[in-house]
Design a protein around this motif. Sequence first.
Motif, PDB file in Angstrom:
ATOM      1  N   ASP A  74      -5.539 -45.930  28.274  1.00 15.08           N
ATOM      2  CA  ASP A  74      -5.482 -46.449  26.905  1.00 15.08           C
ATOM      3  C   ASP A  74      -5.477 -45.305  25.890  1.00 15.08           C
ATOM      4  N   ASN A  78      -2.738 -44.362  23.202  1.00 14.05           N
ATOM      5  CA  ASN A  78      -3.124 -44.366  21.787  1.00 14.05           C
ATOM      6  C   ASN A  78      -2.693 -43.102  21.054  1.00 14.05           C
ATOM      7  N   LEU A  81       0.576 -43.662  19.559  1.00 14.79           N
ATOM      8  CA  LEU A  81       0.767 -44.968  18.925  1.00 14.79           C
ATOM      9  C   LEU A  81       1.235 -44.811  17.483  1.00 14.79           C
ATOM     10  N   GLY A 295      -6.811 -44.972  18.753  1.00 18.12           N
ATOM     11  CA  GLY A 295      -5.724 -45.901  18.485  1.00 18.12           C
ATOM     12  C   GLY A 295      -5.710 -46.506  17.102  1.00 18.12           C
TER      13      GLY A 295
END
Length: 371
Positions: A74, A78, A81, A295
């Motif tokens: 993740d 991120n 992102l 993120g």
Amino acid sequence: MTDRIYIRPIGLASAPQVEEGRAVRLAGGMVYASRFAVILRRDGEVAERWLCDVESVAEVLGRLPDCVAAEAEDQWSNLGLVHPPLECGQRTVRLDQPQVMGILNVTPDSFSDGGAFLDNPEAGRAHASAMLEAGAAIIDIGGESTRPGAPATWEGDEKDRVLPAVEYCSAMGAAISVDTRRAGVLEAALEAGAHIANDVSALRHDPRSVEIAARAGCPVILMHAPGKGDDLHADADYDNVVFDVFDWLAARRDEAVSNGISRSKIVLDPGIGFGKSLAENLALLNALPLFHALGQPILLGGSRKRMIGALSNEAEVGDRLGGSLAVAIAGMNAGVQLLRVHDVFETVQARNVWRGMRDAALTDFSELPEG
């Protein structure tokens, strides 16, 4: 045993071709990262640290313990992102370059300009207008001083200070954030034309604030501060300030989402100057690229803070422009999206020059090998 993982960009570049394309565009902005430290923390202590680049990061992530593997994936996602813009009424604040948030304090005791605009709406209006003309994307209105030792403000007094400023800034068509930790003030300010909730308690101080923000669907800025009560600077006790603040912000982000606030509306602020020593503030500034792994867009508020005086022979608040610009540029170089400042004209000018250099770097192929 508790394991936590962190992916910290440590090799930054002004353009991807400098690294022959082997770089991540941080948060959809104008900073690129090519080298990373993957750090495993176990029971509060750093247990392992791996260095990697874009090509070898998958191999490093593949050898992590199962308990942190998903979180590591993740965080890696991120870092690249792209964040949607902040929608503020008729105004849209894009987050693909650093944006400047101008401070409008309507307090009697702010550390910087307390009293200057409190009982003088014409002066406040003129100041807000000047900040907008200078290039401020957002005006941040606050009616309570949060400096160390400042007394708490009664909600009614805070409303009396904030609402007229919201109204005259709204009449100018400004994007407005309201710097408050009280639900009643937030609700009234949003009704008066404010667009963003900037809560220095990260929605902890007043349990109704999260409900109001979720119902309004407004962007929310969650700032780290260790204090749980009226004194936001109290209870500071860090094993490692960078990782502790990172974990705290992740928890507040998740709590906000669980209470109905869209993740796309959340901005995070590491809280420079709030319950942190000089060394701890500097550690956070040096580690800013890490926070993209959360993120969310990042706000940096270091303007005229006490640490600048501490690093410049105890310069008075009014003599901290150079240091404030140094902090702002550090934020730009780290890919921070929002800079909360007092000196808008100078910061926007610095940002524009910085952006000009970044734009030029994108078309500079001198780093490429011949042939």
